[in-house]
Motif scaffolding. Structure first.
Motif, PDB file in Angstrom:
ATOM      1  N   ASP A  29       0.836  -1.203   0.000  1.00  0.00           N
ATOM      2  CA  ASP A  29       0.000   0.000   0.000  1.00  0.00           C
ATOM      3  C   ASP A  29       0.870   1.252   0.000  1.00  0.00           C
ATOM      4  O   ASP A  29       0.544   2.244  -0.656  1.00  0.00           O
ATOM      5  CB  ASP A  29      -0.922   0.033   1.225  1.00  0.00           C
ATOM      6  N   PHE A  30       1.967   1.190   0.746  1.00  0.00           N
ATOM      7  CA  PHE A  30       2.844   2.360   0.822  1.00  0.00           C
ATOM      8  C   PHE A  30       3.518   2.645  -0.513  1.00  0.00           C
ATOM      9  O   PHE A  30       3.578   3.783  -0.949  1.00  0.00           O
ATOM     10  CB  PHE A  30       3.902   2.163   1.923  1.00  0.00           C
ATOM     11  N   ILE A  31       3.993   1.602  -1.155  1.00  0.00           N
ATOM     12  CA  ILE A  31       4.703   1.882  -2.406  1.00  0.00           C
ATOM     13  C   ILE A  31       3.741   2.369  -3.485  1.00  0.00           C
ATOM     14  O   ILE A  31       4.138   3.078  -4.395  1.00  0.00           O
ATOM     15  CB  ILE A  31       5.527   0.673  -2.921  1.00  0.00           C
ATOM     16  N   LEU A  32       2.471   2.037  -3.359  1.00  0.00           N
ATOM     17  CA  LEU A  32       1.501   2.498  -4.355  1.00  0.00           C
ATOM     18  C   LEU A  32       0.835   3.806  -3.942  1.00  0.00           C
ATOM     19  O   LEU A  32      -0.094   4.275  -4.582  1.00  0.00           O
ATOM     20  CB  LEU A  32       0.449   1.417  -4.604  1.00  0.00           C
ATOM     21  N   HIS A  33       1.284   4.378  -2.862  1.00  0.00           N
ATOM     22  CA  HIS A  33       0.815   5.693  -2.445  1.00  0.00           C
ATOM     23  C   HIS A  33       1.726   6.692  -3.152  1.00  0.00           C
ATOM     24  O   HIS A  33       2.833   6.961  -2.712  1.00  0.00           O
ATOM     25  CB  HIS A  33       0.925   5.809  -0.921  1.00  0.00           C
ATOM     26  N   LEU A  34       1.254   7.222  -4.259  1.00  0.00           N
ATOM     27  CA  LEU A  34       2.143   7.985  -5.140  1.00  0.00           C
ATOM     28  C   LEU A  34       2.044   9.489  -4.882  1.00  0.00           C
ATOM     29  O   LEU A  34       0.994   9.989  -4.465  1.00  0.00           O
ATOM     30  CB  LEU A  34       1.797   7.675  -6.600  1.00  0.00           C
ATOM     31  N   PRO A  35       3.149  10.202  -5.127  1.00  0.00           N
ATOM     32  CA  PRO A  35       3.193  11.639  -4.811  1.00  0.00           C
ATOM     33  C   PRO A  35       2.204  12.464  -5.631  1.00  0.00           C
ATOM     34  O   PRO A  35       1.866  12.129  -6.761  1.00  0.00           O
ATOM     35  CB  PRO A  35       4.621  12.048  -5.191  1.00  0.00           C
ATOM     36  N   LEU A  36       1.748  13.537  -5.012  1.00  0.00           N
ATOM     37  CA  LEU A  36       0.904  14.514  -5.698  1.00  0.00           C
ATOM     38  C   LEU A  36       1.759  15.450  -6.542  1.00  0.00           C
ATOM     39  O   LEU A  36       1.386  15.890  -7.606  1.00  0.00           O
ATOM     40  CB  LEU A  36       0.170  15.383  -4.681  1.00  0.00           C
ATOM     41  N   ARG A  37       2.918  15.811  -5.984  1.00  0.00           N
ATOM     42  CA  ARG A  37       3.820  16.745  -6.650  1.00  0.00           C
ATOM     43  C   ARG A  37       5.201  16.627  -6.009  1.00  0.00           C
ATOM     44  O   ARG A  37       5.412  15.777  -5.143  1.00  0.00           O
ATOM     45  CB  ARG A  37       3.293  18.183  -6.541  1.00  0.00           C
ATOM     46  N   TYR A  38       6.113  17.490  -6.469  1.00  0.00           N
ATOM     47  CA  TYR A  38       7.490  17.398  -5.988  1.00  0.00           C
ATOM     48  C   TYR A  38       8.017  18.765  -5.598  1.00  0.00           C
ATOM     49  O   TYR A  38       7.578  19.791  -6.131  1.00  0.00           O
ATOM     50  CB  TYR A  38       8.391  16.817  -7.092  1.00  0.00           C
ATOM     51  N   GLU A  39       8.993  18.768  -4.684  1.00  0.00           N
ATOM     52  CA  GLU A  39       9.735  19.981  -4.387  1.00  0.00           C
ATOM     53  C   GLU A  39      11.192  19.713  -4.718  1.00  0.00           C
ATOM     54  O   GLU A  39      11.696  18.615  -4.469  1.00  0.00           O
ATOM     55  CB  GLU A  39       9.562  20.349  -2.913  1.00  0.00           C
ATOM     56  N   ASP A  40      11.843  20.720  -5.295  1.00  0.00           N
ATOM     57  CA  ASP A  40      13.219  20.521  -5.724  1.00  0.00           C
ATOM     58  C   ASP A  40      14.177  21.091  -4.682  1.00  0.00           C
ATOM     59  O   ASP A  40      14.406  22.298  -4.624  1.00  0.00           O
ATOM     60  CB  ASP A  40      13.432  21.176  -7.089  1.00  0.00           C
ATOM     61  N   GLU A  41      14.730  20.228  -3.852  1.00  0.00           N
ATOM     62  CA  GLU A  41      15.715  20.640  -2.851  1.00  0.00           C
ATOM     63  C   GLU A  41      17.104  20.147  -3.241  1.00  0.00           C
ATOM     64  O   GLU A  41      17.988  20.034  -2.405  1.00  0.00           O
ATOM     65  CB  GLU A  41      15.331  20.074  -1.473  1.00  0.00           C
ATOM     66  N   THR A  42      17.257  19.836  -4.529  1.00  0.00           N
ATOM     67  CA  THR A  42      18.552  19.294  -4.961  1.00  0.00           C
ATOM     68  C   THR A  42      19.523  20.400  -5.344  1.00  0.00           C
ATOM     69  O   THR A  42      20.676  20.146  -5.627  1.00  0.00           O
ATOM     70  CB  THR A  42      18.388  18.367  -6.181  1.00  0.00           C
ATOM     71  N   CYS A  43      19.023  21.640  -5.421  1.00  0.00           N
ATOM     72  CA  CYS A  43      19.937  22.719  -5.787  1.00  0.00           C
ATOM     73  C   CYS A  43      19.620  23.974  -4.975  1.00  0.00           C
ATOM     74  O   CYS A  43      18.553  24.070  -4.365  1.00  0.00           O
ATOM     75  CB  CYS A  43      19.853  23.013  -7.279  1.00  0.00           C
ATOM     76  N   ILE A  44      20.553  24.901  -4.936  1.00  0.00           N
ATOM     77  CA  ILE A  44      20.418  26.130  -4.164  1.00  0.00           C
ATOM     78  C   ILE A  44      20.219  27.296  -5.128  1.00  0.00           C
ATOM     79  O   ILE A  44      20.924  27.406  -6.134  1.00  0.00           O
ATOM     80  CB  ILE A  44      21.717  26.401  -3.363  1.00  0.00           C
ATOM     81  N   THR A  45      19.230  28.146  -4.844  1.00  0.00           N
ATOM     82  CA  THR A  45      19.010  29.342  -5.657  1.00  0.00           C
ATOM     83  C   THR A  45      19.608  30.546  -4.912  1.00  0.00           C
ATOM     84  O   THR A  45      19.344  30.695  -3.717  1.00  0.00           O
ATOM     85  CB  THR A  45      17.495  29.571  -5.860  1.00  0.00           C
ATOM     86  N   PRO A  46      20.391  31.385  -5.598  1.00  0.00           N
ATOM     87  CA  PRO A  46      20.862  32.606  -4.936  1.00  0.00           C
ATOM     88  C   PRO A  46      19.675  33.502  -4.606  1.00  0.00           C
ATOM     89  O   PRO A  46      18.723  33.588  -5.406  1.00  0.00           O
ATOM     90  CB  PRO A  46      21.760  33.268  -5.977  1.00  0.00           C
ATOM     91  N   VAL A  47      19.698  34.135  -3.468  1.00  0.00           N
ATOM     92  CA  VAL A  47      18.576  34.983  -3.046  1.00  0.00           C
ATOM     93  C   VAL A  47      18.229  36.009  -4.124  1.00  0.00           C
ATOM     94  O   VAL A  47      17.056  36.234  -4.432  1.00  0.00           O
ATOM     95  CB  VAL A  47      18.925  35.692  -1.714  1.00  0.00           C
ATOM     96  N   ALA A  48      19.257  36.560  -4.753  1.00  0.00           N
ATOM     97  CA  ALA A  48      19.003  37.612  -5.742  1.00  0.00           C
ATOM     98  C   ALA A  48      18.295  37.070  -6.985  1.00  0.00           C
ATOM     99  O   ALA A  48      17.655  37.809  -7.725  1.00  0.00           O
ATOM    100  CB  ALA A  48      20.313  38.283  -6.146  1.00  0.00           C
ATOM    101  N   ALA A  49      18.411  35.753  -7.210  1.00  0.00           N
ATOM    102  CA  ALA A  49      17.827  35.181  -8.434  1.00  0.00           C
ATOM    103  C   ALA A  49      16.431  34.607  -8.200  1.00  0.00           C
ATOM    104  O   ALA A  49      15.812  34.071  -9.108  1.00  0.00           O
ATOM    105  CB  ALA A  49      18.748  34.089  -8.972  1.00  0.00           C
ATOM    106  N   ALA A  50      15.914  34.702  -6.950  1.00  0.00           N
ATOM    107  CA  ALA A  50      14.619  34.086  -6.649  1.00  0.00           C
ATOM    108  C   ALA A  50      13.492  34.770  -7.405  1.00  0.00           C
ATOM    109  O   ALA A  50      13.501  35.979  -7.603  1.00  0.00           O
ATOM    110  CB  ALA A  50      14.355  34.165  -5.153  1.00  0.00           C
ATOM    111  N   VAL A  51      12.536  33.976  -7.845  1.00  0.00           N
ATOM    112  CA  VAL A  51      11.350  34.516  -8.515  1.00  0.00           C
ATOM    113  C   VAL A  51      10.199  34.476  -7.516  1.00  0.00           C
ATOM    114  O   VAL A  51       9.853  33.400  -7.028  1.00  0.00           O
ATOM    115  CB  VAL A  51      10.987  33.643  -9.741  1.00  0.00           C
ATOM    116  N   PRO A  52       9.615  35.626  -7.169  1.00  0.00           N
ATOM    117  CA  PRO A  52       8.520  35.614  -6.194  1.00  0.00           C
ATOM    118  C   PRO A  52       7.411  34.649  -6.627  1.00  0.00           C
ATOM    119  O   PRO A  52       7.078  34.583  -7.809  1.00  0.00           O
ATOM    120  CB  PRO A  52       8.025  37.066  -6.200  1.00  0.00           C
ATOM    121  N   GLY A  53       6.892  33.904  -5.689  1.00  0.00           N
ATOM    122  CA  GLY A  53       5.785  33.002  -6.002  1.00  0.00           C
ATOM    123  C   GLY A  53       6.222  31.625  -6.462  1.00  0.00           C
ATOM    124  O   GLY A  53       5.388  30.740  -6.617  1.00  0.00           O
ATOM    125  N   THR A  54       7.515  31.423  -6.724  1.00  0.00           N
ATOM    126  CA  THR A  54       7.991  30.109  -7.155  1.00  0.00           C
ATOM    127  C   THR A  54       8.783  29.475  -6.019  1.00  0.00           C
ATOM    128  O   THR A  54       9.739  30.067  -5.538  1.00  0.00           O
ATOM    129  CB  THR A  54       8.912  30.251  -8.386  1.00  0.00           C
TER     130      THR A  54
END
Ligand code: ADP
Ligand code: MG
Length: 678
Positions: A29-54
């Motif tokens: 049951d757990f393996i078939l409980h599939l994600p709704l969406r994803y968050e990307d924590e694999t990379c770092i965004t510079p504060v100055a390059a952030a896009v509001p709302g994303t």
């Protein structure tokens, strides 16, 4: 031990209970409980390059941290990276959080940045204190469907553990996979739960992605396997052969003032053939309103009786059951066949007496509501069980009936035309007979769309129709949200119409009336003593009063398409020209306009059902929603090609690779299989 633990932690609140609410019990049951969406924590965004709302991840150092009191108490934290500054705000926070946010701390933040009053800020970002040069995750972070009190971190941990422990062997033969262009089960699962860094979240969130297609196909295959296996199981079970020379059916047909339509003859031949088989029939008799299903049912019952067995007919409402009783008892009486009546509203003593005669085998035929399958009613030799409008029964009742009728033949009648893809998925275990022809001599119903502003003209029309000897229905506005309000509306409509039409005999019928009151009103209407019947949707199915030739539906825009079609089917049953007036309240919503247009233009139940499916989605057909658990989580029934392929494979898999089929079913259905088939 177990007892004292359960005292401390109420059972409904344990982790296991929360997980069970999501259907998460076994590793599968757990393996078939599939994600709704994803968050990307694999990379770092510079504060100055952030896009509001994303949403993005930042790595920063705390510069300042203070509690501010305006506009209300909050923790305000200044942070920066090499590219710029950022303010974090926490309206709720714990002392240890405040401690983690002291100047000099290195943090990873995840969240959306927004343009605040004093420049860039983040409200309640997710944060984590880290050591310098801490490694980044190698996979996107899945976000799972969850329930109150169950955090993403817990779910992720449990899913990951299940992924490690579970057998991910493929249950699809390799040639099938390559023909359909699908990845292996293990590939698809790993990709969906742990997408490697660099994957695009949007691409993975699309249900068209091959990994999702694989899951959809698997899910449909499990459903088809289950239905197919039920079908084969039924074929292997025994049932009495209900063979007869046709003496009783011939006598009934000879006594009727009309002949069977071609469609009725065809359906009857199919049913009679099944009844003569030594395994239980499971057949759906599908026919639009007024197509004459009851007569076909009567013939089937007579064959059962002639073969020395009992037959039962069960309907979902008192009104409908009663109507069947009133129609069938006079047909059977001249043949010397007694009919038992069983309903919930009946006196206890009467019910007991009827149940006793049925149990002793003295009455060959029983008609009623679900009282027929209740405790205490045991048939002496049930050979045939007929269910009218089965989808209106609850799941529990359907299971009870299934149990009771395990060794009897079953006939299911439905006026709800079921679109092909749905029939393929949910009714794969059924054979189907279709009445696609109405008895002759019916005059088609004329449908009129009339604005509520012209209600007076409609009232005048009702009066004229009744003065000329006709009868009319007035269907009250539907109030789905509240049964109490619905009742109030019905009573007000009744009072108002009585005042407006003082010279007519007006009656009222609704779902809250007691059984015998309902019966009395319906009988008075059938006998013509009531000219205008004010009604809620309790008259939606099956009610048959041929002299009624006018129907007014108030607030027609609130009704569903199938409902309007069923309601309209109450008129046009006699020789009189019939009219259905759809009173609507302008302005109409887009959807309401589309619905009314369909019902105005078409009288073909199948065409209407198709449109209904298109406008509304498949959920409501066949009562799938009642079962509580979504039967299909990932696949779409409108995906006809995929459904067809799954069905085809189910057949071959069961015979060519039964162990694979078994493993597939266990993986996907586990303990939910019984519900699926209810
Ligand atoms: P439904 O399919 O909606 O349940 P019914 O069985 O109530 O339809 O039939 C509608 C009406 O048509 C009934 O009054 C029934 O007696 C009548 N009827 C059934 N078969 C025929 C026929 N072959 N010719 C004429 N009238 C028929
Ligand atoms: Mg009927």
């Amino acid at each position: 031990m177990a007892e004292s633990r359960s005292k401390k932690q109420p059972a409904s609140n344990t982790l296991a209970a929360r997980l069970a609410r999501l259907g998460l019990v076994r590793d599968e049951d757990f393996i078939l409980h599939l994600p709704l969406r994803y968050e990307d924590e694999t990379c770092i965004t510079p504060v100055a390059a952030a896009v509001p709302g994303t949403p993005a991840q930042f790595e920063v150092e705390v510069v300042r941290s203070e509690i501010a009191f305006r506009p209300r108490r909050q923790l305000v934290v200044q942070v920066r990276d090499a590219s710029g500054m950022l303010t974090l705000r926490f309206l709720n926070f714990y002392p240890n959080q405040q401690k983690a946010l002291q100047p000099g701390a290195r943090l990873r933040l995840f969240g959306e940045l927004r343009d605040g009053f004093l420049g860039n800020e983040m409200i309640h970002p997710r944060f984590q204190a880290i050591a310098p040069a801490a490694p980044l995750p190698q996979t996107l972070t899945p976000v799972y469907p969850t329930t109150a009190g169950l955090g993403q971190a817990t779910l992720r941990r449990l899913v990951a553990r299940a992924l490690e422990r579970c057998n991910l062997d493929d249950t699809l033969p390799a040639p099938v996979r390559s023909r359909l262009g699908l990845p292996t089960f293990a590939e698809a699962l790993h990709l969906l739960h742990t997408p490697p860094a660099g994957s695009r979240p949007q691409a993975l969130e699309s249900r068209q992605h091959p990994a999702w297609r694989r899951m959809q196909f698997d899910e449909l295959l499990a459903q088809q396997l289950s239905l197919r296996r039920a079908y084969l199981g039924r074929r292997a079970r025994g049932a009495p052969r209900l063979a007869a020379s046709g003496g009783l059916t011939q006598r009934l047909l000879a006594a009727l003032p009309f002949r069977l339509t071609g469609a009725q003859q065809r359906a009857w031949r199919e049913i009679a053939g099944d009844l003569g088989q030594p395994h239980p029939m499971q057949r759906l008799l599908q026919g639009d309103v007024g197509s004459g299903k009851t007569l076909v049912a009567a013939l089937a019952m007579l064959q059962a009786v002639e073969a020395g067995h009992q037959a039962a007919l069960m309907a979902p409402t008192e009104i409908l059951a009663e109507q069947h009783y009133r129609k069938l008892a006079p047909w059977f009486a001249p043949l010397g066949i007694e009919v038992a009546w069983l309903s919930g509203s009946q006196k206890k003593s009467e019910k007991r007496a009827a149940a006793q005669k049925v149990g002793a085998g003295e009455t060959p035929i029983a008609i009623g509501t679900h009282a027929l399958i209740e405790e205490g009613v045991e048939f002496a030799r049930l050979g045939l069980a007929i269910v009218d409008e089965q989808h209106r029964f609850g799941v529990r009742q359907r299971l009870a009936l299934k149990e009771k009728g395990r060794f009897a033949h079953q006939l299911i009648m439905s006026a709800t035309p079921i679109p092909r893809t749905l029939a393929m998925s949910y009714y794969a275990d059924l054979d189907v007979s279709v009445l696609d022809e109405l008895p002759p001599g019916r005059t088609p119903v004329v449908t009129k769309l009339v604005s509520a502003a012209r209600r007076d003209e409609v009232i005048a029309r009702v009066e004229a129709a009744c003065r000329q000897g006709g009868q009319a229905y007035w269907v009250c506005p539907l109030i789905e949200e509240s049964e109490t309000l619905q009742l109030k509306t019905a009573e007000e409509t009744y009072a108002r119409l009585r005042a407006e039409l003082p010279q007519l005999a007006v009656g009222l019928v609704h779902g809250r009336l007691k059984g015998e009151e309902k019966t009395a009103v319906m009988a008075a209407f059938a006998a013509g003593r009531i000219q205008l019947l004010v009604a809620t949707t309790v008259i939606e199915v099956g009610v048959d009063v041929p002299n009624a030739s006018l129907m007014v539906i108030e607030h027609a825009e609130r009704f569903g398409l199938a409902q309007l079609h069923q309601l309209r089917g109450r008129v046009g049953r006699g020789a009189r020209e019939s009219v259905c007036v759809l009173l609507f309240e302008p302005p109409l919503s887009e959807l309401a306009r589309a619905r009314l247009k369909v019902i105005f233009e078409s009288s073909d139940g199948f065409a209407i059902a198709r449109e209904d499916l298109r406008l509304r989605g498949p959920g409501e057909f066949i009562g799938a929603r009642q079962s509580g658990l979504p039967l299909l989580r990932y696949a779409d029934l409108e995906d006809a090609a995929l459904v067809e392929q799954a069905r085809h494979l189910a057949e071959t898999l069961l015979s060519a690779a039964p162990e694979d089929a078994e493993a597939h079913l266990r993986r996907w259905l586990g303990s939910r299989e019984a519900l699926l088939k209810a």
